[in-house]
Motif scaffolding. Structure first.
Motif, PDB file in Angstrom:
ATOM      1  N   ALA A  41      63.281  35.435  37.549  1.00  0.00           N
ATOM      2  CA  ALA A  41      63.230  36.680  37.040  1.00  0.00           C
ATOM      3  C   ALA A  41      61.435  37.372  37.260  1.00  0.00           C
ATOM      4  O   ALA A  41      61.284  38.299  37.047  1.00  0.00           O
ATOM      5  N   LEU A  42      60.742  36.630  37.957  1.00  0.00           N
ATOM      6  CA  LEU A  42      59.190  37.368  37.947  1.00  0.00           C
ATOM      7  C   LEU A  42      59.722  38.307  39.747  1.00  0.00           C
ATOM      8  O   LEU A  42      59.052  39.115  39.935  1.00  0.00           O
ATOM      9  N   LEU A  43      60.620  36.985  40.232  1.00  0.00           N
ATOM     10  CA  LEU A  43      60.968  37.711  41.690  1.00  0.00           C
ATOM     11  C   LEU A  43      61.208  38.973  41.399  1.00  0.00           C
ATOM     12  O   LEU A  43      61.125  40.157  41.838  1.00  0.00           O
ATOM     13  N   GLU A  44      62.887  39.136  40.346  1.00  0.00           N
ATOM     14  CA  GLU A  44      63.183  40.460  40.270  1.00  0.00           C
ATOM     15  C   GLU A  44      62.059  41.361  39.428  1.00  0.00           C
ATOM     16  O   GLU A  44      62.861  42.503  39.306  1.00  0.00           O
ATOM     17  N   GLU A  45      61.253  40.714  38.733  1.00  0.00           N
ATOM     18  CA  GLU A  45      60.771  42.526  37.978  1.00  0.00           C
ATOM     19  C   GLU A  45      59.667  42.681  38.648  1.00  0.00           C
ATOM     20  O   GLU A  45      59.320  43.946  39.340  1.00  0.00           O
ATOM     21  N   GLN A  46      58.994  41.734  39.688  1.00  0.00           N
ATOM     22  CA  GLN A  46      58.266  42.274  41.257  1.00  0.00           C
ATOM     23  C   GLN A  46      59.837  43.036  41.758  1.00  0.00           C
ATOM     24  O   GLN A  46      58.844  43.908  42.691  1.00  0.00           O
ATOM     25  N   LEU A  47      60.569  42.795  41.936  1.00  0.00           N
ATOM     26  CA  LEU A  47      61.619  43.382  43.009  1.00  0.00           C
ATOM     27  C   LEU A  47      61.843  45.216  41.886  1.00  0.00           C
ATOM     28  O   LEU A  47      61.605  45.838  43.142  1.00  0.00           O
ATOM     29  N   HIS A  92      60.805  48.822  44.087  1.00  0.00           N
ATOM     30  CA  HIS A  92      61.591  49.463  44.251  1.00  0.00           C
ATOM     31  C   HIS A  92      61.442  50.825  43.519  1.00  0.00           C
ATOM     32  O   HIS A  92      61.421  51.808  44.013  1.00  0.00           O
ATOM     33  N   ALA A  93      60.992  50.381  42.358  1.00  0.00           N
ATOM     34  CA  ALA A  93      59.934  51.650  41.453  1.00  0.00           C
ATOM     35  C   ALA A  93      58.494  52.360  42.911  1.00  0.00           C
ATOM     36  O   ALA A  93      58.688  53.491  42.470  1.00  0.00           O
ATOM     37  N   ASP A  94      58.340  51.825  43.250  1.00  0.00           N
ATOM     38  CA  ASP A  94      56.792  51.835  44.176  1.00  0.00           C
ATOM     39  C   ASP A  94      57.377  52.745  45.167  1.00  0.00           C
ATOM     40  O   ASP A  94      57.067  53.673  45.589  1.00  0.00           O
ATOM     41  N   LEU A  95      59.083  51.771  46.039  1.00  0.00           N
ATOM     42  CA  LEU A  95      59.389  52.124  46.777  1.00  0.00           C
ATOM     43  C   LEU A  95      60.027  54.288  46.415  1.00  0.00           C
ATOM     44  O   LEU A  95      60.047  54.686  47.400  1.00  0.00           O
ATOM     45  N   GLU A  96      60.781  53.993  45.805  1.00  0.00           N
ATOM     46  CA  GLU A  96      60.848  55.164  45.020  1.00  0.00           C
ATOM     47  C   GLU A  96      59.815  56.200  44.751  1.00  0.00           C
ATOM     48  O   GLU A  96      60.055  57.559  45.145  1.00  0.00           O
ATOM     49  N   ARG A  97      58.479  55.851  44.418  1.00  0.00           N
ATOM     50  CA  ARG A  97      57.809  56.817  44.058  1.00  0.00           C
ATOM     51  C   ARG A  97      57.173  57.353  45.589  1.00  0.00           C
ATOM     52  O   ARG A  97      57.211  58.382  45.684  1.00  0.00           O
ATOM     53  N   LEU A  98      56.770  56.406  46.125  1.00  0.00           N
ATOM     54  CA  LEU A  98      57.055  57.105  48.382  1.00  0.00           C
ATOM     55  C   LEU A  98      57.843  57.480  48.315  1.00  0.00           C
ATOM     56  O   LEU A  98      57.292  58.269  49.146  1.00  0.00           O
ATOM     57  N   ARG A  99      58.752  56.979  48.148  1.00  0.00           N
ATOM     58  CA  ARG A  99      59.786  58.709  49.250  1.00  0.00           C
ATOM     59  C   ARG A  99      59.538  59.910  48.505  1.00  0.00           C
ATOM     60  O   ARG A  99      59.391  60.876  48.846  1.00  0.00           O
ATOM     61  N   GLU A 100      59.746  60.105  46.905  1.00  0.00           N
ATOM     62  CA  GLU A 100      58.479  61.166  46.324  1.00  0.00           C
ATOM     63  C   GLU A 100      58.172  61.832  46.702  1.00  0.00           C
ATOM     64  O   GLU A 100      57.737  62.835  46.635  1.00  0.00           O
ATOM     65  N   GLN A 101      56.759  60.940  47.314  1.00  0.00           N
ATOM     66  CA  GLN A 101      55.734  61.675  47.915  1.00  0.00           C
ATOM     67  C   GLN A 101      56.313  62.189  49.314  1.00  0.00           C
ATOM     68  O   GLN A 101      55.449  62.621  49.738  1.00  0.00           O
TER      69      GLN A 101
END
Length: 170
Positions: free
Chosen positions: A8-14, A18-27
């Motif tokens: 669960a912790l790893l899924e949360e981190q994942l 993913h959110a960070d990755l998406e935000r970085l892609r948008e940036q």
């Protein structure tokens, strides 16, 4: 449960990754879009710079051509001035030769008009000097021969003196 918690912790981190990755892609997309816009703007500025440099080079050539033209015109003006001075000097010499009564030191000028003006002034001066000399000569002129005989004034004599004078003349 520990594994489940870890998953669960790893899924949360994942999910966070993913959110960070998406935000970085948008940036990245925004930065790429800005970079493309800036590249287009830079290309436009480079074009403007090239046109400005070409216009500046064209003006430099025009100024250089104008400078050469000015130098040529200055040379023509100087040649015309020299020619005018030489023509005025020849005209002065001819004028003095044709009118020897004019004093050379009174006839001056760097142009024909100036020589004409000084010659006219010299003519007036010569005429005034001649007139003055003629007036002086007439004042000093003595008539040729003996003076004319003038009969004596008998009106101031007494009748006796008149008789005596008459007898003496006979």
């Amino acid at each position: 449960m520990e594994v489940e918690e870890e998953i669960a912790l790893l899924e949360e981190q994942l999910a966070t990754a993913h959110a960070d990755l998406e935000r970085l892609r948008e940036q990245l997309e925004a930065a790429t879009s800005r970079a493309s816009g800036l590249e287009g703007e830079a290309a436009g500025l480079r074009d403007r710079l090239a046109r400005a440099e070409a216009a500046l080079a064209e003006r430099d050539q025009a100024f250089a051509a104008a400078g050469r033209e000015v130098e040529a015109l200055q040379a023509e003006v100087e040649a015309a001035r020299t020619s005018t001075r030489e023509a005025a000097a020849r005209y002065r010499e001819l004028l003095l030769a044709s009118e020897p009564s004019l004093p050379p030191d009174l006839v001056t000028g760097a142009s024909i008009a100036e020589v004409d003006a000084s010659a006219e002034s010299a003519r007036l001066t010569v005429a005034q000097v001649r007139q003055h000399l003629e007036q002086q000569a007439q004042a000093l002129r003595v008539p040729a021969g003996p003076p004319g005989r003038v009969p004596p004034d008998l009106g101031a004599l007494t009748p006796g003196e008149k008789i005596r004078l008459g007898l003496e003349e006979r």
